[in-house]
Design a protein around this motif. Structure first.
Motif, PDB file in Angstrom:
ATOM      1  N   TYR A  92       0.832  -1.203   0.000  1.00  0.00           N
ATOM      2  CA  TYR A  92       0.000   0.000   0.000  1.00  0.00           C
ATOM      3  C   TYR A  92       0.873   1.263   0.000  1.00  0.00           C
ATOM      4  O   TYR A  92       0.667   2.182  -0.786  1.00  0.00           O
ATOM      5  N   ARG A  93       1.865   1.277   0.888  1.00  0.00           N
ATOM      6  CA  ARG A  93       2.781   2.432   0.917  1.00  0.00           C
ATOM      7  C   ARG A  93       3.552   2.541  -0.391  1.00  0.00           C
ATOM      8  O   ARG A  93       3.697   3.630  -0.942  1.00  0.00           O
ATOM      9  N   ASN A  94       4.045   1.396  -0.869  1.00  0.00           N
ATOM     10  CA  ASN A  94       4.846   1.404  -2.098  1.00  0.00           C
ATOM     11  C   ASN A  94       4.057   1.943  -3.283  1.00  0.00           C
ATOM     12  O   ASN A  94       4.583   2.675  -4.112  1.00  0.00           O
ATOM     13  N   GLY A  95       2.789   1.534  -3.361  1.00  0.00           N
ATOM     14  CA  GLY A  95       1.950   1.959  -4.471  1.00  0.00           C
ATOM     15  C   GLY A  95       1.890   3.477  -4.560  1.00  0.00           C
ATOM     16  O   GLY A  95       2.182   4.073  -5.605  1.00  0.00           O
ATOM     17  N   PHE A  96       1.561   4.098  -3.452  1.00  0.00           N
ATOM     18  CA  PHE A  96       1.455   5.554  -3.442  1.00  0.00           C
ATOM     19  C   PHE A  96       2.801   6.211  -3.707  1.00  0.00           C
ATOM     20  O   PHE A  96       2.889   7.203  -4.432  1.00  0.00           O
ATOM     21  N   ASN A  97       3.855   5.647  -3.128  1.00  0.00           N
ATOM     22  CA  ASN A  97       5.182   6.220  -3.346  1.00  0.00           C
ATOM     23  C   ASN A  97       5.576   6.192  -4.814  1.00  0.00           C
ATOM     24  O   ASN A  97       6.299   7.055  -5.291  1.00  0.00           O
ATOM     25  N   MET A  98       5.089   5.167  -5.523  1.00  0.00           N
ATOM     26  CA  MET A  98       5.430   5.014  -6.941  1.00  0.00           C
ATOM     27  C   MET A  98       4.414   5.697  -7.862  1.00  0.00           C
ATOM     28  O   MET A  98       4.567   5.698  -9.068  1.00  0.00           O
TER      29      MET A  98
ATOM     30  N   PRO B 115      17.297  -3.380  21.764  1.00  0.00           N
ATOM     31  CA  PRO B 115      15.961  -3.119  22.283  1.00  0.00           C
ATOM     32  C   PRO B 115      15.587  -1.630  22.180  1.00  0.00           C
ATOM     33  O   PRO B 115      16.433  -0.772  22.424  1.00  0.00           O
ATOM     34  N   GLY B 116      14.344  -1.368  21.832  1.00  0.00           N
ATOM     35  CA  GLY B 116      13.860   0.010  21.784  1.00  0.00           C
ATOM     36  C   GLY B 116      14.186   0.734  20.492  1.00  0.00           C
ATOM     37  O   GLY B 116      13.736   1.856  20.278  1.00  0.00           O
ATOM     38  N   ASP B 117      14.956   0.099  19.602  1.00  0.00           N
ATOM     39  CA  ASP B 117      15.294   0.737  18.323  1.00  0.00           C
ATOM     40  C   ASP B 117      14.074   0.765  17.396  1.00  0.00           C
ATOM     41  O   ASP B 117      13.166  -0.058  17.532  1.00  0.00           O
ATOM     42  N   VAL B 118      14.103   1.694  16.448  1.00  0.00           N
ATOM     43  CA  VAL B 118      13.169   1.666  15.326  1.00  0.00           C
ATOM     44  C   VAL B 118      14.000   1.395  14.077  1.00  0.00           C
ATOM     45  O   VAL B 118      14.908   2.171  13.757  1.00  0.00           O
ATOM     46  N   VAL B 119      13.727   0.278  13.418  1.00  0.00           N
ATOM     47  CA  VAL B 119      14.503  -0.122  12.244  1.00  0.00           C
ATOM     48  C   VAL B 119      13.570  -0.232  11.040  1.00  0.00           C
ATOM     49  O   VAL B 119      12.514  -0.870  11.135  1.00  0.00           O
ATOM     50  N   VAL B 120      13.961   0.392   9.940  1.00  0.00           N
ATOM     51  CA  VAL B 120      13.213   0.198   8.696  1.00  0.00           C
ATOM     52  C   VAL B 120      14.145  -0.450   7.682  1.00  0.00           C
ATOM     53  O   VAL B 120      15.321  -0.092   7.580  1.00  0.00           O
ATOM     54  N   GLY B 140       9.117  -0.268   1.327  1.00  0.00           N
ATOM     55  CA  GLY B 140       9.649  -0.309  -0.027  1.00  0.00           C
ATOM     56  C   GLY B 140      10.932   0.499  -0.130  1.00  0.00           C
ATOM     57  O   GLY B 140      11.322   1.215   0.792  1.00  0.00           O
ATOM     58  N   SER B 141      11.583   0.359  -1.268  1.00  0.00           N
ATOM     59  CA  SER B 141      12.882   1.006  -1.472  1.00  0.00           C
ATOM     60  C   SER B 141      12.824   2.522  -1.331  1.00  0.00           C
ATOM     61  O   SER B 141      13.730   3.133  -0.763  1.00  0.00           O
ATOM     62  N   THR B 142      11.783   3.140  -1.864  1.00  0.00           N
ATOM     63  CA  THR B 142      11.729   4.598  -1.841  1.00  0.00           C
ATOM     64  C   THR B 142      11.423   5.115  -0.437  1.00  0.00           C
ATOM     65  O   THR B 142      11.966   6.137  -0.012  1.00  0.00           O
ATOM     66  N   ASP B 143      10.598   4.400   0.312  1.00  0.00           N
ATOM     67  CA  ASP B 143      10.381   4.754   1.713  1.00  0.00           C
ATOM     68  C   ASP B 143      11.695   4.667   2.492  1.00  0.00           C
ATOM     69  O   ASP B 143      12.000   5.527   3.318  1.00  0.00           O
ATOM     70  N   ALA B 145      14.671   4.846   1.162  1.00  0.00           N
ATOM     71  CA  ALA B 145      15.535   5.918   0.647  1.00  0.00           C
ATOM     72  C   ALA B 145      15.241   7.216   1.397  1.00  0.00           C
ATOM     73  O   ALA B 145      16.166   7.943   1.799  1.00  0.00           O
ATOM     74  N   ALA B 146      13.974   7.511   1.602  1.00  0.00           N
ATOM     75  CA  ALA B 146      13.598   8.729   2.335  1.00  0.00           C
ATOM     76  C   ALA B 146      14.133   8.671   3.758  1.00  0.00           C
ATOM     77  O   ALA B 146      14.638   9.673   4.288  1.00  0.00           O
ATOM     78  N   ALA B 147      14.064   7.491   4.375  1.00  0.00           N
ATOM     79  CA  ALA B 147      14.594   7.333   5.735  1.00  0.00           C
ATOM     80  C   ALA B 147      16.116   7.485   5.748  1.00  0.00           C
ATOM     81  O   ALA B 147      16.683   8.063   6.682  1.00  0.00           O
ATOM     82  N   MET B 148      16.764   6.990   4.717  1.00  0.00           N
ATOM     83  CA  MET B 148      18.220   7.141   4.619  1.00  0.00           C
ATOM     84  C   MET B 148      18.605   8.612   4.459  1.00  0.00           C
ATOM     85  O   MET B 148      19.635   9.060   4.968  1.00  0.00           O
ATOM     86  N   ALA B 149      17.762   9.355   3.768  1.00  0.00           N
ATOM     87  CA  ALA B 149      18.053  10.779   3.532  1.00  0.00           C
ATOM     88  C   ALA B 149      17.732  11.630   4.762  1.00  0.00           C
ATOM     89  O   ALA B 149      18.515  12.485   5.160  1.00  0.00           O
ATOM     90  N   LEU B 150      16.563  11.374   5.367  1.00  0.00           N
ATOM     91  CA  LEU B 150      16.055  12.260   6.418  1.00  0.00           C
ATOM     92  C   LEU B 150      16.311  11.736   7.831  1.00  0.00           C
ATOM     93  O   LEU B 150      16.220  12.489   8.801  1.00  0.00           O
ATOM     94  N   GLY B 151      16.571  10.428   7.948  1.00  0.00           N
ATOM     95  CA  GLY B 151      16.712   9.847   9.284  1.00  0.00           C
ATOM     96  C   GLY B 151      15.379   9.704   9.982  1.00  0.00           C
ATOM     97  O   GLY B 151      15.314   9.518  11.199  1.00  0.00           O
ATOM     98  N   GLU B 152      14.318   9.786   9.231  1.00  0.00           N
ATOM     99  CA  GLU B 152      12.988   9.611   9.819  1.00  0.00           C
ATOM    100  C   GLU B 152      12.014   9.073   8.790  1.00  0.00           C
ATOM    101  O   GLU B 152      12.278   9.081   7.591  1.00  0.00           O
ATOM    102  N   THR B 153      10.893   8.563   9.294  1.00  0.00           N
ATOM    103  CA  THR B 153       9.819   8.097   8.422  1.00  0.00           C
ATOM    104  C   THR B 153       8.501   8.300   9.169  1.00  0.00           C
ATOM    105  O   THR B 153       8.502   8.763  10.306  1.00  0.00           O
ATOM    106  N   TRP B 154       7.399   7.978   8.500  1.00  0.00           N
ATOM    107  CA  TRP B 154       6.108   8.079   9.194  1.00  0.00           C
ATOM    108  C   TRP B 154       5.516   6.698   9.384  1.00  0.00           C
ATOM    109  O   TRP B 154       5.757   5.784   8.603  1.00  0.00           O
ATOM    110  N   PHE B 155       4.765   6.545  10.453  1.00  0.00           N
ATOM    111  CA  PHE B 155       4.039   5.301  10.719  1.00  0.00           C
ATOM    112  C   PHE B 155       2.631   5.628  11.170  1.00  0.00           C
ATOM    113  O   PHE B 155       2.410   6.629  11.851  1.00  0.00           O
TER     114      PHE B 155
END
Lengths: 166, 421
Positions: A92-98, B115-120, B140-143, B145-155
């Protein structure tokens, strides 16, 4: 965003190995991946697709691996939108990202048949089945994901943030 | 109401106040990971983002483990892309060649997750680190990639399904059997968008490697994460792998759960997931006698040293059945070396197995054990989708290392007690 196309119906739990088997993951090119879209479901499946056609799937579509090649293969096959009963979350996330539009329809998905002529209005959240004359209101795209789409996808979003920080 | 493990860990990594499931939070990541299949796409996205450096060169991990040792020219080219990127961007944790292990077996052994880490990770089995008490999930790869660039992501803060394992564990029953039992009960979409949280007396007594086996397959129930509290066992494990500063973490006693599940180990026999979904789970007795052409022991699910010891104990002094191919792939250089030093590799070779290098290889139908049409494989891996390990007309059964070793000896699916007593 509005799409018109012919429906191609697939079943429940269509996994990423069905969408694009691992042996084809030696390229990141959507066009190349698209040639083998659904090759793990039915060999030669993609030959039935005309550009603009719409994929209609059951429950948990895109389960399995995180491969972004899966939405890319669908886009590469010329399919801009997938309607499903539900989606697996990484897909789902990948779809939107792409830039592949994904709409969850719940049980209404059963009212769409193979070969039906569909019209999808993303902003309104409406799916029309022209073959049967039925119209469905679908679950709207979450606001956060819509913002991402409107920003032009995740790549553009990050590009903007990094530009702003510089 | 108290917080589940997922909520507790996410709270530590966000400036937002975590109120509960459904809320979208922006989180700092401890680590961002990709492999030789997914990193090239992430790198493509990073370049399109205009990125000139990653958020922290010590917290981006690149592991070339899927099609390696490179199976063909195209896969070699993909690894080259990753290698060149790692060099250009000064990535500290880049692994290939003799340093490589199956990523989710490798990282805990290198002490890169705690323990306690957030890993993507751009790999769906990133959820493995939940066994260490980390909130870890595939993207996915682009998500990534964004985490690699920004050091953060959304959940989206997930709802949690709490699974309690109770009772007495029978001989030859292990972590793999418990996670298969859970997937069999709730189905491949049973934890969709949710976290699985495991606890109870059986978990308290379980090794960290066993916990990682269970967390690893949370995704096979559609789960976002598979979480375990970090207790004294966890801290002993991470300290032994170079992390002296880790602290325990546990859910609140009054945490809110969307669903509760209780698995009673007493009287439970080994489980086997039948083709073509991991939810098609049966007691081994019900599939006993089904002949196999190949057995694979390895992967991020069951290729750790503990798994190899269990398999070797069943295989010691026995021979693989005629006509069956047994492929053993230790999942990390450390597991490989320990297996060598402990004489396990000799046991495998004496039994008639092929012992290969650490690689994801056959699990995803990459290489080193592809199935022909009509062939059947029993594997300690994690997915048995149609065509997963080769031909669309092949079949994959999933089971524990004990069942796999016994099946290799018998040539048919069998309870390990019938082979090894």
């Amino acid at each position: 965003m509005r799409f018109e196309g012919k429906a191609h119906v697939v079943g429940d739990h269509i996994d990423t190995d069905a969408i694009i088997p691992a042996r084809f993951l030696v390229t990141a090119d959507p066009g190349e991946l698209g040639k083998n879209c659904m090759e793990g479901l039915t060999p030669g499946w993609v030959r039935r697709v005309s550009p603009g056609d719409i994929l209609v799937a059951g429950e948990n579509f895109g389960c399995g691996s995180s491969r972004e090649h899966a939405p890319l293969a669908i886009l590469g096959a010329g399919i801009p939108v997938v309607l499903a009963k539900s989606f697996a979350r990484i897909f789902y996330r990948n779809g939107f990202n792409m830039g592949l539009v994904l709409l969850e329809m719940g049980d209404a998905i059963d009212r769409l048949g193979d070969g039906n002529a569909l019209v999808v209005d993303v902003a309104q959240g409406v799916v029309e089945n022209r073959t049967t004359g039925e119209t469905f209101q679908v679950r709207p795209v979450p606001g956060f994901m819509m913002e991402m789409l409107e920003a032009g996808g995740l790549v553009q979003y990050v590009r903007r943030r990094l530009g702003g920080a510089a | 109401m108290g917080q589940s493990l997922a909520e507790k860990i996410l709270q530590r990594h966000t400036n937002d106040h975590v109120e509960g499931p459904g809320q979208i939070v922006r989180c700092r990541v401890s680590l961002a990971l990709a492999n030789d299949i997914t990193a090239p796409l992430a790198i493509k996205s990073l370049r399109a983002m205009g990125v000139s450096r990653v958020f922290d060169p010590e917290r981006v991990v690149l592991v070339c483990d899927h099609f390696t040792p490179n199976k063909d020219i195209d896969s070699a080219e993909q690894v080259k892309v990753v290698r060149d990127f790692a060099r250009q961007f000064g990535i500290v944790h880049y692994y290939e060649g003799g340093e490589v292990g199956v990523e989710h077996a490798l990282l805990p052994e290198l002490g890169l997750v705690g323990p306690g880490d957030v890993v993507v990770g751009a790999d769906s089995h990133t959820c493995t680190y939940g066994g260490l008490g980390a909130f870890a999930t595939g993207l996915g790869s682009t998500d990534v990639a964004a985490a690699m660039a920004l050091g953060e992501t959304w959940f989206k803060v997930p709802e949690t399904i709490r699974v309690d394992l109770v009772g007495t564990v029978e001989p030859y029953v292990s972590a793999k059997d418990f996670i298969l039992e859970v997937i069999g009960r709730i189905g491949v979409a049973g934890a969709l968008y949710k976290a699985l949280e495991f606890g109870g007396p059986v978990v308290d007594a379980m090794s960290v490697e066993g916990r990682m086996t269970m967390a690893n397959m949370a995704i096979e129930a559609g789960g976002k994460a598979g979480l375990f509290a970090a207790d004294a066992t966890t801290l002993a494990y991470t300290a032994a792998h170079g992390r002296a500063q880790d602290a325990p973490i546990a859910p609140d006693a009054d945490a809110g759960y969307a669903q509760r599940l209780r698995v009673d180990a007493t009287g439970m026999s080994p489980r086997v997931a039948c083709p073509h979904l991991p939810e098609n789970v049966k007691p081994v007795e019900e599939v006993s006698g089904i002949p196999v052409d190949q057995v694979v022991i390895g992967s991020c699910t069951n290729g750790r040293i503990e798994d190899l010891r269990v398999a070797a104990a069943v295989l010691r002094g026995r021979k693989v059945a005629r006509g069956v191919r047994l492929i053993v792939l230790p999942a990390s250089p450390k597991a490989y070396r320990l297996a060598l030093n402990e004489g396990l590799l000799e046991v495998f070779l004496d039994a008639g197995a092929v012992v290969g290098p650490p690689t994801c290889g056959p699990c995803l139908g990459g290489h080193m054990g592809i199935l022909a049409g009509g062939e059947r494989c029993l594997a300690t891996t994690n997915r048995n989708f149609r065509g997963r390990m080769g031909s669309l007309d092949s079949e994959v059964y999933l089971a524990s290392p004990a069942v796999a070793a016994a099946t290799a000896v018998a040539g048919t699916i069998i309870h390990p007690a019938q082979v090894a007593g």
